[in-house]
Design a protein around this motif. Structure first.
Motif, short mmCIF file in Angstrom:
data_model
loop_
_atom_site.label_atom_id
_atom_site.label_comp_id
_atom_site.label_asym_id
_atom_site.label_seq_id
_atom_site.Cartn_x
_atom_site.Cartn_y
_atom_site.Cartn_z
N VAL A 239 0.84 -1.20 0.00
CA VAL A 239 0.00 0.00 0.00
C VAL A 239 0.87 1.25 0.00
CG1 VAL A 239 -1.61 1.37 1.39
CG2 VAL A 239 -2.03 -1.06 1.05
N MET A 240 1.93 1.25 0.81
CA MET A 240 2.85 2.38 0.85
C MET A 240 3.54 2.59 -0.49
SD MET A 240 4.65 1.94 4.57
CE MET A 240 5.82 3.26 4.20
N ALA A 241 3.99 1.49 -1.09
CA ALA A 241 4.71 1.60 -2.36
C ALA A 241 3.80 2.12 -3.47
CB ALA A 241 5.28 0.24 -2.74
N ASP A 242 2.59 1.57 -3.56
CA ASP A 242 1.68 1.93 -4.64
C ASP A 242 1.14 3.35 -4.50
OD1 ASP A 242 2.09 -0.56 -5.62
OD2 ASP A 242 0.12 -1.36 -5.11
N ALA A 243 1.16 3.90 -3.27
CA ALA A 243 0.67 5.26 -3.05
C ALA A 243 1.77 6.31 -3.21
CB ALA A 243 0.06 5.38 -1.66
N GLY B 296 11.86 -4.28 -0.79
CA GLY B 296 12.50 -3.00 -0.50
C GLY B 296 13.56 -2.65 -1.52
N PHE B 297 14.30 -3.64 -1.97
CA PHE B 297 15.36 -3.41 -2.95
C PHE B 297 14.77 -2.90 -4.26
CE2 PHE B 297 18.26 -4.59 -6.32
CZ PHE B 297 19.52 -4.30 -5.79
N VAL B 298 13.76 -3.62 -4.78
CA VAL B 298 13.16 -3.23 -6.05
C VAL B 298 12.50 -1.86 -5.94
CG1 VAL B 298 11.35 -3.82 -7.71
CG2 VAL B 298 12.85 -5.60 -6.82
N LEU B 299 11.98 -1.54 -4.74
CA LEU B 299 11.32 -0.26 -4.53
C LEU B 299 12.31 0.89 -4.50
CD1 LEU B 299 8.67 1.22 -3.80
CD2 LEU B 299 9.21 0.77 -1.41
N MET C 282 -7.43 -1.86 -2.11
CA MET C 282 -7.66 -3.29 -1.88
C MET C 282 -6.93 -4.13 -2.92
SD MET C 282 -9.31 -3.71 0.90
CE MET C 282 -8.31 -2.34 1.50
N ASN C 283 -6.80 -3.62 -4.14
CA ASN C 283 -6.00 -4.34 -5.15
C ASN C 283 -4.54 -4.43 -4.71
OD1 ASN C 283 -8.10 -4.86 -6.93
ND2 ASN C 283 -7.81 -2.98 -8.10
N SER C 284 -4.02 -3.36 -4.09
CA SER C 284 -2.66 -3.39 -3.57
C SER C 284 -2.53 -4.47 -2.50
CB SER C 284 -2.28 -2.02 -2.98
OG SER C 284 -2.24 -1.03 -3.97
#
Length: 440
Positions: free
Chosen positions: A74-78, A117-120, A291-293
């Motif tokens: 959720v954090m990454a997608d936002a 975390g690495f990919v992010l 919710m998809n995340s």
């Protein structure tokens, strides 16, 4: 003979996973059956033991893994993860970019797997390198060191959380003691390794095609306060629990409530619910998107949960077949620190297996009776095992290849940089655990 059976069981895991390329879940289950049969257990009893071991291992851990993965995604997608990293870099400046990326890795790595975390964070590393002309390793190494450190020492990460469950250790105290070790050790390695001559002389280029992950525009990201609160809420609640466990009596009302709200599953659930709102409808994202995340976060978790459960099965077979009692009696007179012994077992398994998760779960089952008989803090025994599991990352570790490919290194260059820093992290982690043992 029981020790020989354990050795044969571990050897079976090695054969199945290395030359036969079998996944850790099947290998651990077959090893559990194998050791149980060698120990003379009834075959139906072995099955019951395996089921009990899996159930006992993944009971509340499945909530930790599920909520943690959802929160991270959720954090990454936002755009919250990018906001945290960007803000730290902007506030600290170019001269302190290493510290900024290390802090970002710490904050995000507490709730995210190393690979996630690495990919992010790696696209942010690439962006910084392009904008500043800095050496790629100068920026990337502190980032991966931070992620490796949280992976080794800090619940609610799967390794420390799973081993804490095996040992019956407090998640909150494990986090507190882990932070005491992780912060200085991580900072030392993150700021030292890029300056070592054999690292500084390397100047890899950004690989073509690997810097294309989404970079959010300024208006697309949430505020820094909203972003960082989502990451730090579970840490704060678990830390408060740890303090109350140390300072308040068991029957104190505040401690009673914190044992609920500060437990890892509830702390992560609270953070997830808050993040669903502040990183969703409050910033214009539909609840359906959020919710998809959450759904996408769970899909890669299946095999990780199965491996951890199979590790619990292996542990339970060692306990129920009498191997654990034998190990406890055998090692009771040994003149070697149980902390060092636990660390060494985890190191050996990590070198042989590659997977840190399989290494910690196998080591935890072997070390459990030693830990129980040692009188040493269970939380410190957890950290001894998990710090050993990060050592000597090399060609049989999937994380090694991710590191090599994203940073455009040759195999010898990756061995020089990643294998050495993970080994240093493990050794200094052991030193930290031994030092804390003098006071706890």
């Amino acid at each position: 003979m029981p020790l020989l059976y354990v050795a044969l069981g571990v050897a079976l895991i090695l054969v199945l996973m290395i030359p036969l390329k079998m996944n850790g879940f099947i290998a651990l289950l077959l090893a559990s059956l194998f050791v149980g049969i060698l120990q003379g257990m009834d075959i139906n009893t072995i099955l019951e033991t395996i089921v009990d071991g899996i159930g006992g291992q993944v009971d509340d851990l499945i909530l930790i893994l599920g909520f943690g993965a959802m929160l991270g995604t959720v954090m990454a997608d936002a755009g919250a993860a990018q906001r945290i990293a960007n803000t730290l870099i902007d506030k600290m400046g170019k001269k302190r970019v290493q510290i900024a990326m290390l802090l970002a890795a710490y904050i995000l790595g507490i709730t995210m797997f190393f690979e996630v975390g690495f990919v992010l964070l790696i696209p942010l590393v690439f962006t910084i390198v392009r904008q500043t002309g800095m050496n790629l390793l100068w920026v990337a190494l502190p980032t991966v060191v931070g992620l490796s450190t949280t992976h080794s020492f800090l619940p609610p990460h799967p390794g420390p959380s799973a081993v804490a469950g095996v040992f019956g250790a407090s998640q909150g105290l494990t986090l507190l003691y882990g932070l005491i070790i992780a912060i200085p050790v991580g900072f030392f390695i993150a700021l030292t390794w890029p300056r070592l001559p054999f690292v500084k002389n390397l100047n890899p280029s950004i690989p073509a095609g690997l810097g294309t992950s989404k970079i959010f525009e300024e208006h697309e990201m949430p505020s820094f306060g909203a972003s960082i609160s989502a990451a730090l809420i579970p840490v704060a609640l678990m830390a408060i629990l740890a303090v109350t466990e140390i300072t308040l009596p068991e029957d104190h009302a505040f401690r009673h409530y914190m044992e609920f709200f500060g437990s890892a599953p509830i702390a992560l659930l609270i953070a997830l619910l808050i993040s669903i709102y502040i990183l969703g409808p409050k910033m214009g994202r539909s609840l359906k998107d959020v919710m998809n995340s959450c759904s996408n976060a769970i899909k890669p978790m299946g095999m990780i949960i199965l491996v951890i459960g199979a590790g619990g099965a292996f542990k339970q077979v060692l306990v129920d077949s009498g191997v654990a009692d034998y190990i406890q009696e055998l090692t009771s007179g040994w003149n070697i620190s149980p902390i060092v012994l636990a660390w060494l077992i985890a190191v050996i398994l990590r070198i042989a297996l590659g997977s840190a998760t399989v290494a910690v779960m196998t080591a935890a089952g072997i070390v459990l009776p030693i830990a129980q008989a040692s009188g040493i803090s269970m939380e410190l025994m957890v950290l001894a095992v998990t710090s050993g599991s990060v050592a000597f990352s090399h060609v049989n570790d999937p994380g090694f290849w991710m590191y090599k490919e994203y940073l455009n290194l040759t195999v010898p260059e990756a061995l020089k940089t990643r294998t050495t820093y993970t080994t240093a992290l493990a050794i200094l982690g052991l030193a930290g655990v031994l030092l804390l043992n003098l006071f706890i």
